[in-house]
Design an enzyme around this catalytic site. Structure first.
Site, PDB file in Angstrom:
ATOM      1  CG  HIS A 185     -20.490   1.741   1.478  1.00 27.29           C
ATOM      2  ND1 HIS A 185     -19.737   1.072   0.576  1.00 27.29           N
ATOM      3  CD2 HIS A 185     -20.784   2.934   0.902  1.00 27.29           C
ATOM      4  CE1 HIS A 185     -19.563   1.799  -0.498  1.00 27.29           C
ATOM      5  NE2 HIS A 185     -20.181   2.943  -0.321  1.00 27.29           N
ATOM      6  CB  CYS A 244     -37.890  10.423  -0.652  1.00 22.13           C
ATOM      7  SG  CYS A 244     -36.965  10.758  -2.145  1.00 22.13           S
TER       8      CYS A 244
HETATM    9  C1  PEP Z   1     -31.917  12.973  -2.027  1.00 20.08           C
HETATM   10  O1  PEP Z   1     -31.013  13.375  -2.756  1.00 20.08           O
HETATM   11  O2  PEP Z   1     -32.590  13.720  -1.292  1.00 20.08           O
HETATM   12  C2  PEP Z   1     -32.247  11.548  -1.981  1.00 20.08           C
HETATM   13  C3  PEP Z   1     -33.308  11.123  -1.329  1.00 20.08           C
HETATM   14  O3  PEP Z   1     -31.386  10.694  -2.569  1.00 20.08           O
HETATM   15  P1  PEP Z   1     -29.996  10.236  -1.922  1.00 20.08           P
HETATM   16  O4  PEP Z   1     -29.970  10.747  -0.527  1.00 20.08           O
HETATM   17  O5  PEP Z   1     -29.996   8.754  -2.006  1.00 20.08           O
HETATM   18  O6  PEP Z   1     -29.017  10.882  -2.817  1.00 20.08           O
END
Ligand code: PEP
Ligand code: MG
Length: 755
Positions: free
Chosen positions: A367, A680
Site C-alpha cells: 500500500h 489500463c
Molecule cells: C490490471 O489488472 O491490468 C489492472 C489495471 O488492474 P489492477 O492492476 O488494479 O489489478
C-alpha cells in the site's frame, strides 16, 4: 570471568578512558588490544576489520607478530575469523587447529596458540569485523568470558562506525562501515532522488555505553520493562490510540515477547558485564538483527522483527524519547529510510522536503508503494537491513527506475546522477510543453491518453498532465489506505470530489477490487492457497452484495445530474456481468423511488483481465457499453505467472505474439460491435507498450500519470500505417521466429521515436 585486572567492568572503564584520549586511531587500537589481552589473561588479542572488498584485515594485535598488522588479509570465509564474520556468531574452541576451518598464516606466528575465542563486531546487525583472543594452553573460555568479549566488541563497533579507521586504509580497502555502498532492490516508484537519510523510526542514539553503577542500571532496566509492559497493555486494550496503525495481533506479539524470559535474561546478562541498560538492550538487539538477516524462514524472520521492534520501544522508554519522529524537522532533500511503513505514515511527511523512500520490505503492490507512486516519490524496496546500513544525514541516492541505491556515494556517482536528474528535469519541461497539445499521430489518428487514479492526491494530475480524463479509478485504494472500512458517506464524498476535479472530462470508476493481494487490514483475511485465483473482486461482490451495493449507491448519488461510467473487475463469465449489471439497475430503481436525482446517463462496462473472456467476446460485447483491458492481470493469467513475483513475471514478455494476438482480437472484435475499448494496465505506461498498442488499434490508453508525457511525445511522432506494416506480419509468423520487442525497438530507432 577470571582475570587479575578486575573483570569486564574494569576493562570497560579503561576502554572508556582510551576512547577519550587524544591519540591516533592506530595508537588507540593498539592500546585497546593490550588492555583486552591483559584483562582476559590472553596471550593474543587481535582486531580484524571487514573491508569494502569483503575481506578481513588485521588492524591491531597484541601477541601475534606486529609485522602482520595491515598485511594479513583474510578472505570473507577464510579460516576461523572468516567463519565468525560470515556466521555473525561467536566461536569458542579449546583446540582451534583441530577445527576443519582453521587456516594458518605463517606471517602471524599463531601456530603456538591452541585455544581461540572469536566474536563478531556487530552494529545494528551488520558485521564490521572480528575480535579474537587466543591462548597457548588448550582451555575453554567460559560463557562469562564469551559474554564479556561480546560486550567489548560493542565498544569497538562504535569506534569503527565512527569512521575513525578510514585514515589507516588503502584506497579500495576501507572498512565497510561508513563506506560507499551500492545495493539493488526492487523498483517501487520510479524517478531519481539525491538527498540525505532520515530514519523513519530513528534508532535511539546511545550516548553512554559503559555503566558507572551496575546495580543502578539493572534497576533502570527493570523499571523500563515494567513501563513497557504497561504501555503495551494499554495499547492492546485501546487499539484506537495505537499510533502508526499497528494491528492488534502485532501488539499482542509484542506483549508476549515482553515477558520472554530468554530475551530478558540476555539483556540483563549484558548489563551485568558492565553496559548501561540501553547499551545492553542494543547489544542483544544487534544479535537479533544479525540472526534476522540470516534467517530464511519467513515465520522466524517475522518474529525476530517483532523482537527488534520491541527492543526499540524499550530503548525509547529508557532514553525517554518519543515514539514518533519529528516530521516538522525534516531537512531539505530528505530520503526516508524505513523498515516498513503504512500509507498514512508516508502522507504525514512534508511533501516539499521528502525526495525519496527506501524500504527494507514492501513489494510493488504494497500500500505504501501505491501512495508513493501517486505522490511521485522515487521508491526502492527490498533492501535488506537498509536502516542498519545508514546513519541519519548520510548522503544517499535512490534510483526508483532501476531499483538501485547508493549509500554515501563517491563523487563521480553523485555527479553522474546529478546529470541524470537535470536531464529528466529538461525532459519533464518538454513534456509539460506538450500538455495542451491533442495527441494525434502523424497519420491523423486521435489517441485519448487518460490517467489511472485512486486517491485524492492523484486528482491534480488530471490538470498537470493534460490527460483526457481518468480511464481507471481504482476505488479499492480508499479502502486499502484507511484504518477502518470507509462509510458510504466517505465514499460518496470521494467520488464527488473526483467528478468535480475531472469537470467535463470522463471518469471510469471500477468497483471494489479487493481480495487477492489487495488486503484490507480491518477485514478478516481468509487464507487461500492461491489468492490471485481466489475469492476476490466481483466474486466477493456478488456473493456478499452488501458492500458492492452500498458502493454502487454512493457512485450513482455522486454522479447525480452528470454522466457515470462504471466497470467491474475480474469478470470471468458473461453471466457475472449480467448479475452485476442487474445490481446496478436495482440501485437505480431504489434511488429513483426515493426521489434522488439520478445520473444523466450510466454506462456499464467491464475489465478484461481473465482469459476466459477472450472466448466470449461477442456475447460480452453485446452486453457492455465499453471494455477496459487490464493487462497486468491478463498477462499473469495468460502465462500463469504471478505478477508480484519477478522471478516468473519477468520471464515472459508481454510484447510477444501470444499476448499481442489476444490484444488485437479484443480491439478488432470491439470495433465490429462498435464498442469503445481502453487498455489500463501497466503495458500502456511503457512507451514501447503504448507504441505496440496504438499500432494494434487501441485509441484510448489509461496510464500512470508520469507516463503521459513520454507516451504522448512518442505517439505524436508515430505513423501508425508504417507501424502496422512492420508489426502485423510479425503476428502472423510462427511464434518464436522473430523477437517482436526487437522489431519494435528497431522500428522506433528508424523512425526517431524515443522509447
Ligand atoms: C490490471 O489488472 O491490468 C489492472 C489495471 O488492474 P489492477 O492492476 O488494479 O489489478
Ligand atoms: Mg487487475
Amino acid at each position: 570471568m577470571r582475570g587479575a585486572l578486575g573483570g569486564p567492568r574494569v576493562l570497560l572503564r579503561r576502554l572508556r578512558e582510551v576512547m577519550a584520549e587524544p591519540v591516533s586511531a592506530q595508537d588507540r587500537l593498539d592500546k585497546v588490544v593490550v588492555l583486552i589481552a591483559a584483562n582476559m589473561v590472553a596471550e593474543v588479542c587481535s582486531v580484524y576489520v571487514l573491508r569494502v572488498d569483503g575481506t578481513l584485515e588485521l588492524y591491531a594485535t597484541e601477541g601475534l607478530k606486529r609485522e602482520a598488522v595491515h598485511q594479513t588479509v583474510l578472505k570473507a570465509d577464510e579460516g576461523l575469523v572468516g567463519l565468525v564474520a560470515s556466521e555473525a556468531n561467536p566461536m569458542n574452541l579449546s583446540d582451534a587447529q583441530a577445527h576443519p576451518a582453521f587456516s594458518y598464516r605463517a606471517e602471524t606466528g599463531e601456530e603456538i596458540y591452541h585455544s581461540f575465542l572469536g566474536v563478531p563486531i556487530l552494529r545494528a546487525g551488520n558485521t564490521l569485523g572480528v575480535l579474537v583472543v587466543q591462548n597457548r594452553a588448550r582451555r575453554t573460555y567460559t560463557e562469562e568470558e564469551e559474554e564479556a568479549l561480546q560486550t567489548t566488541a560493542m565498544v569497538l563497533a562504535e569506534m569503527i562506525a565512527s569512521g575513525e579507521l578510514s585514515s589507516l586504509a588503502q584506497p579500495g580497502a576501507e572498512p565497510v562501515a561508513r563506506h560507499a555502498m551500492h545495493l539493488v532492490g526492487s523498483s517501487l516508484s520510479e524517478g531519481i532522488a539525491l538527498g540525505h537519510v532520515v530514519l523513519h523510526e530513528p534508532r535511539v542514539v546511545i550516548t553512554n555505553v559503559i555503566a558507572d553503577d551496575v546495580p543502578h542500571e539493572l534497576k533502570r532496566l527493570d523499571a523500563a520493562i515494567a513501563a513497557l509492559r504497561e504501555d503495551l497493555d494499554r495499547l492492546v486494550e485501546h487499539r484506537d490510540v495505537a499510533d502508526g496503525g499497528e494491528h492488534r495481533d502485532v501488539l499482542e506479539a509484542y506483549r508476549m515477547f515482553s515477558y520472554d524470559q530468554g530475551w530478558l535474561h540476555k539483556i540483563r546478562e549484558a548489563v551485568t558485564t558492565g553496559l548501561t541498560a540501553e547499551a545492553g538492550v542494543e547489544r542483544v538487539q544487534s544479535d537479533t538483527r544479525a540472526r534476522m538477516l540470516r534467517a530464511s524462514d519467513h515465520y522466524l524472520r517475522d518474529r525476530l522483527h517483532d523482537l527488534d521492534d520491541l527492543a526499540n520501544r524499550l530503548m525509547r522508554v529508557l532514553m525517554g524519547q518519543d515514539h514518533a519522529p519529528a516530521k516538522e524537522q525534516l531537512p531539505e532533500n530528505a530520503i526516508v529510510v524505513a523498515r516498513s511503513m503504512g500509507p498514512a505514515a508516508l502522507l504525514d511527511y512534508d511533501r516539499k522536503r521528502l525526495r525519496g523512500l527506501v524500504l527494507e520490505e514492501g513489494g510493488p503492490t504494497s500500500h505504501v508503494s501505491i501512495v508513493a507512486r501517486a505522490l511521485g516519490i522515487p521508491t526502492v524496496g527490498e533492501i535488506d537491513n537498509a536502516t542498519g546500513l545508514v546513519e541519519p544525514g548520510d548522503a544517499i541516492i535512490v534510483d526508483g527506475s532501476t531499483g538501485h541505491i547508493h549509500m554515501r556515494p563517491p563523487q563521480d556517482i553523485q555527479a553522474s546522477y546529478g546529470e541524470r536528474v537535470k536531464l529528466r528535469a529538461r525532459r519533464q519541461a518538454q513534456y509539460r510543453a506538450l500538455r495542451e497539445r491533442p495527441c494525434i499521430t502523424k497519420d491523423g489518428q486521435k489517441i485519448a491518453l487518460m490517467i489511472n487514479a485512486g486517491l485524492t492526491i492523484d486528482l491534480p494530475h488530471i490538470e498537470d498532465t493534460g490527460a483526457a480524463g481518468i480511464g481507471l479509478f481504482r476505488t479499492e485504494l480508499q479502502f486499502m489506505v484507511a484504518d477502518t472500512l470507509p462509510r458510504t458517506g466517505e465514499q460518496l464524498a470521494l467520488y464527488r470530489a473526483v467528478l468535480d476535479a475531472a469537470g467535463k472530462k470522463p471518469v471510469t470508476f471500477r468497483t471494489l477490487d479487493i481480495g487477492g493481494d489487495k488486503v484490507l487490514p480491518y477485514m478478516r483475511n481468509i487464507e487461500e492457497e492461491n489468492p490471485a485465483l481466489g475469492w476476490r473482486a466481483i466474486r466477493l461482490g456478488l456473493d456478499r452484495p452488501g458492500l458492492l451495493r452500498s458502493q454502487v449507491r454512493a457512485l450513482l448519488r455522486a454522479a447525480s445530474g452528470r454522466g457515470l461510467k462504471l466497470m467491474f473487475p475480474m469478470i470471468a463469465m458473461v453471466e457475472e456481468f449480467d448479475k452485476a449489471k442487474t445490481l446496478v439497475e436495482v440501485e437505480l430503481t431504489h434511488l429513483r423511488r426515493h426521489g434522488h436525482e439520478l445520473p444523466e446517463r450510466v454506462e456499464i462496462g467491464t475489465m478484461v483481465e481473465v482469459p476466459s473472456l477472450l472466448f466470449q467476446l461477442n456475447e460480452l460485447l453485446e452486453r457492455v457499453d465499453f471494455l477496459s483491458v487490464g493487462s497486468n492481470d491478463l498477462m499473469q493469467f495468460l502465462y500463469a505467472a504471478d505478477r508480484g513475483n519477478p522471478r516468473v513475471s519477468e520471464r515472459f514478455d508481454p510484447l510477444s505474439a501470444p499476448v499481442l494476438r489476444a490484444l488485437k482480437d479484443i480491439v478488432d472484435t470491439a470495433k465490429k460491435h462498435n464498442k469503445p475499448v481502453t487498455l489500463c494496465g501497466e503495458l500502456a505506461s511503457q512507451p514501447i507498450g503504448a507504441l505496440a498498442l496504438t499500432i494494434l488499434g487501441y485509441r484510448t490508453l489509461s496510464l500512470t500519470p508520469s507516463a503521459v508525457g513520454p507516451v504522448k511525445a512518442l505517439l505524436l511522432d508515430l505513423d501508425c500505417r508504417k507501424g502496422e506494416a512492420m508489426l502485423l506480419p510479425c503476428l502472423e509468423q510462427p511464434v518464436g521466429s522473430v523477437s517482436i520487442r526487437q522489431k519494435l525497438e528497431g522500428f522506433a530507432a528508424a523512425e526517431g521515436l524515443q522509447l
